[in-house]
Design an enzyme around this catalytic site. Structure first.
Site, PDB file in Angstrom:
ATOM      1  N   ARG A   1       0.814  -1.222   0.000  1.00 32.45           N
ATOM      2  CA  ARG A   1       0.000   0.000   0.000  1.00 32.45           C
ATOM      3  C   ARG A   1       0.848   1.273   0.000  1.00 32.45           C
ATOM      4  O   ARG A   1       0.321   2.375  -0.129  1.00 32.45           O
ATOM      5  CB  ARG A   1      -0.947   0.007   1.212  1.00 32.45           C
ATOM      6  CG  ARG A   1      -2.089  -0.995   1.046  1.00 32.45           C
ATOM      7  CD  ARG A   1      -3.109  -0.859   2.151  1.00 32.45           C
ATOM      8  NE  ARG A   1      -4.318  -1.618   1.844  1.00 32.45           N
ATOM      9  CZ  ARG A   1      -5.343  -1.750   2.685  1.00 32.45           C
ATOM     10  NH1 ARG A   1      -5.291  -1.182   3.876  1.00 32.45           N
ATOM     11  NH2 ARG A   1      -6.408  -2.456   2.338  1.00 32.45           N
ATOM     12  N   GLY A   2       2.149   1.125   0.159  1.00 32.48           N
ATOM     13  CA  GLY A   2       3.042   2.280   0.090  1.00 32.48           C
ATOM     14  C   GLY A   2       3.277   2.714  -1.347  1.00 32.48           C
ATOM     15  O   GLY A   2       2.809   2.058  -2.286  1.00 32.48           O
TER      16      GLY A   2
ATOM     17  N   LEU B   1      14.415  -3.355  -0.766  1.00 31.29           N
ATOM     18  CA  LEU B   1      14.488  -1.996  -1.292  1.00 31.29           C
ATOM     19  C   LEU B   1      15.030  -1.060  -0.230  1.00 31.29           C
ATOM     20  O   LEU B   1      14.437  -0.918   0.847  1.00 31.29           O
ATOM     21  CB  LEU B   1      13.110  -1.534  -1.769  1.00 31.29           C
ATOM     22  CG  LEU B   1      12.668  -2.184  -3.081  1.00 31.29           C
ATOM     23  CD1 LEU B   1      11.911  -3.474  -2.823  1.00 31.29           C
ATOM     24  CD2 LEU B   1      11.796  -1.243  -3.898  1.00 31.29           C
TER      25      LEU B   1
ATOM     26  N   SER C   1      17.704   2.666   0.156  1.00 28.18           N
ATOM     27  CA  SER C   1      17.628   4.112  -0.066  1.00 28.18           C
ATOM     28  C   SER C   1      19.017   4.642  -0.366  1.00 28.18           C
ATOM     29  O   SER C   1      20.018   4.116   0.126  1.00 28.18           O
ATOM     30  CB  SER C   1      17.076   4.798   1.187  1.00 28.18           C
ATOM     31  OG  SER C   1      17.299   6.187   1.136  1.00 28.18           O
ATOM     32  N   SER C   2      19.084   5.701  -1.146  1.00 29.01           N
ATOM     33  CA  SER C   2      20.393   6.289  -1.470  1.00 29.01           C
ATOM     34  C   SER C   2      21.035   6.968  -0.259  1.00 29.01           C
ATOM     35  O   SER C   2      22.216   7.310  -0.294  1.00 29.01           O
ATOM     36  CB  SER C   2      20.248   7.311  -2.604  1.00 29.01           C
ATOM     37  OG  SER C   2      19.380   8.361  -2.231  1.00 29.01           O
ATOM     38  N   CYS C   3      20.275   7.138   0.839  1.00 27.30           N
ATOM     39  CA  CYS C   3      20.845   7.776   2.032  1.00 27.30           C
ATOM     40  C   CYS C   3      21.813   6.850   2.777  1.00 27.30           C
ATOM     41  O   CYS C   3      22.405   7.248   3.778  1.00 27.30           O
ATOM     42  CB  CYS C   3      19.761   8.269   2.971  1.00 27.30           C
ATOM     43  SG  CYS C   3      18.883   6.950   3.815  1.00 27.30           S
TER      44      CYS C   3
ATOM     45  N   TYR D   1      17.666   5.964  10.112  1.00 27.64           N
ATOM     46  CA  TYR D   1      17.015   5.319   8.972  1.00 27.64           C
ATOM     47  C   TYR D   1      18.056   4.674   8.065  1.00 27.64           C
ATOM     48  O   TYR D   1      17.897   3.525   7.632  1.00 27.64           O
ATOM     49  CB  TYR D   1      16.197   6.362   8.204  1.00 27.64           C
ATOM     50  CG  TYR D   1      15.551   5.856   6.945  1.00 27.64           C
ATOM     51  CD1 TYR D   1      14.425   5.033   6.998  1.00 27.64           C
ATOM     52  CD2 TYR D   1      16.033   6.220   5.694  1.00 27.64           C
ATOM     53  CE1 TYR D   1      13.811   4.572   5.839  1.00 27.64           C
ATOM     54  CE2 TYR D   1      15.434   5.770   4.525  1.00 27.64           C
ATOM     55  CZ  TYR D   1      14.324   4.952   4.611  1.00 27.64           C
ATOM     56  OH  TYR D   1      13.725   4.498   3.451  1.00 27.64           O
TER      57      TYR D   1
ATOM     58  N   ASN E   1      15.926   9.538  -5.195  1.00 24.51           N
ATOM     59  CA  ASN E   1      14.701  10.196  -4.710  1.00 24.51           C
ATOM     60  C   ASN E   1      13.522   9.810  -5.600  1.00 24.51           C
ATOM     61  O   ASN E   1      13.541  10.067  -6.805  1.00 24.51           O
ATOM     62  CB  ASN E   1      14.878  11.728  -4.751  1.00 24.51           C
ATOM     63  CG  ASN E   1      16.048  12.192  -3.920  1.00 24.51           C
ATOM     64  OD1 ASN E   1      16.113  11.938  -2.727  1.00 24.51           O
ATOM     65  ND2 ASN E   1      16.999  12.865  -4.549  1.00 24.51           N
TER      66      ASN E   1
ATOM     67  N   HIS F   1       8.597  14.931   1.075  1.00 27.18           N
ATOM     68  CA  HIS F   1       9.835  15.219   0.354  1.00 27.18           C
ATOM     69  C   HIS F   1       9.613  16.378  -0.620  1.00 27.18           C
ATOM     70  O   HIS F   1       8.501  16.855  -0.786  1.00 27.18           O
ATOM     71  CB  HIS F   1      10.313  13.964  -0.376  1.00 27.18           C
ATOM     72  CG  HIS F   1      10.756  12.869   0.543  1.00 27.18           C
ATOM     73  ND1 HIS F   1      10.038  11.701   0.731  1.00 27.18           N
ATOM     74  CD2 HIS F   1      11.849  12.766   1.341  1.00 27.18           C
ATOM     75  CE1 HIS F   1      10.673  10.930   1.593  1.00 27.18           C
ATOM     76  NE2 HIS F   1      11.764  11.555   1.987  1.00 27.18           N
TER      77      HIS F   1
END
Length: 324
Positions: A15-16, A108, A110-112, A139, A168, A182
């Site tokens: 659902r995201g 999955l 994140s680029s962070c 995170y 992003n 964001h």
């Protein structure tokens, strides 16, 4: 079973924004044998419930798109929830998948995950070479742990658990909250309201000069499925046991000013753009090196303007009950 279309696929977090894009991708390609559970039906924070679900359903593939996500404000305000919930969900799903004999899983991230001062564009091997951005470090640490979980089950048990690190993302299902969102959904909402209120100007934080990379979530979904379905030899030939993750991005960035101008065009805003350079700019540039992804046969297809038009149309259609 491979790509025959009959694998039983569990999309965790369907659902995201990313999970729902994966579901759209599967349905559009005629793959309907999906396991989908809402949070009410399956709480991924509940280890016992996740274990029972995996043992009962025994999916052929798992797409781990479930995560607690948010912007700088949310990450700064709720660091404990961001590290705990993400670590717990990842650990529960990956371990339960392994115990149930699931051979194929994709995580999955994140680029962070990359250091704050990583060389640009950021290559996969920049991981763990420097300090993280302090505002979203909890995170990022959780996401790094997810990569290492996958690598560890591969090393010890011969699993085929892969990881993709998106840039992003934006698109249908995004968070348009005025404070917690964001930059792309925040600008789409702000310019939409400026048009409605006939505002003479829109003020944008910072100088407008920082460069960022933006990818439509439908491209992310297509790339993730592509990486999942690569044969083992091809995947291993382009990765390393300790750097098994693959960057997913467009390979193209733009300035925040260019982004704002494109949002103005898409929303039909004719007023003035004012950049408040007294506000912080953040990192001058954030761009992923997507050489590895291109070598594996996939490139982004959706242009920034086309993607923004799609995201804006979704926002306009859903603004009455858009996620807060």
């Amino acid at each position: 079973m491979g790509q025959g279309g009959q694998d039983k696929i569990f999309v965790a977090g369907h659902r995201g924004m990313v999970g729902s894009a994966l579901v759209r991708h599967f349905f559009s390609s005629g793959h309907e044998r999906l396991l989908l559970r809402s949070r009410q039906e399956l709480d991924l924070l509940d280890q016992g419930a996740v274990f029972d679900f995996m043992q009962r359903e025994k999916p052929d593939q798992v797409y781990l798109a479930a995560a607690k996500v948010g912007g700088i404000h949310a990450n700064n305000t709720y660091p404990a929830e961001f590290i705990y919930e993400n670590l717990a969900v990842q650990s529960n799903v990956i371990h339960a998948a392994h115990l149930a004999g699931v051979q194929k899983l994709i995580f999955l991230g994140s680029s962070c995950i990359y250091p704050k001062l990583a060389a640009q564009p950021m290559h996969e091997e920049a991981l763990l070479t420097g300090f993280l951005e302090p505002t979203n470090e909890p995170y990022a640490v959780a996401k790094i742990a997810g990569i290492k979980l996958c690598e560890s089950y591969n090393r010890q048990y011969g699993r085929d658990y892969r990881s993709v690190m998106p840039t992003n993302l934006y698109g249908p299902g995004d968070n348009f909250h005025p404070e917690n969102s964001h930059v792309v959904p925040a600008l789409l909402r702000r310019f939409h309201e400026a048009v409605q209120n006939s505002a003479p100007e829109v003020v944008i934080w910072g100088s407008g000069t920082p460069m960022r990379e933006f990818m439509h979530v439908d491209d992310m979904a297509a790339a993730t499925v592509h990486v999942m379905n690569l044969d083992d030899a091809t995947y291993k030939a382009h990765t390393q046991p300790m750097f098994s993750h693959i960057n997913v991005g467009t390979g193209v960035d733009c300035t925040i000013r260019e982004l704002a101008e494109t949002v103005a065009k898409v929303t039909g805003y004719k007023g003035q753009l004012v950049f408040d350079s007294t506000k912080p700019d953040g990192t001058p540039r954030k761009l992923l090196d997507v050489t590895r992804l291109k070598e594996l046969g996939w490139e982004a297809r959706i242009s920034l303007e086309d993607g923004l038009r799609n995201a804006y149309a979704w926002f306009v259609e859903h603004q009455e009950n858009v996620r807060a």
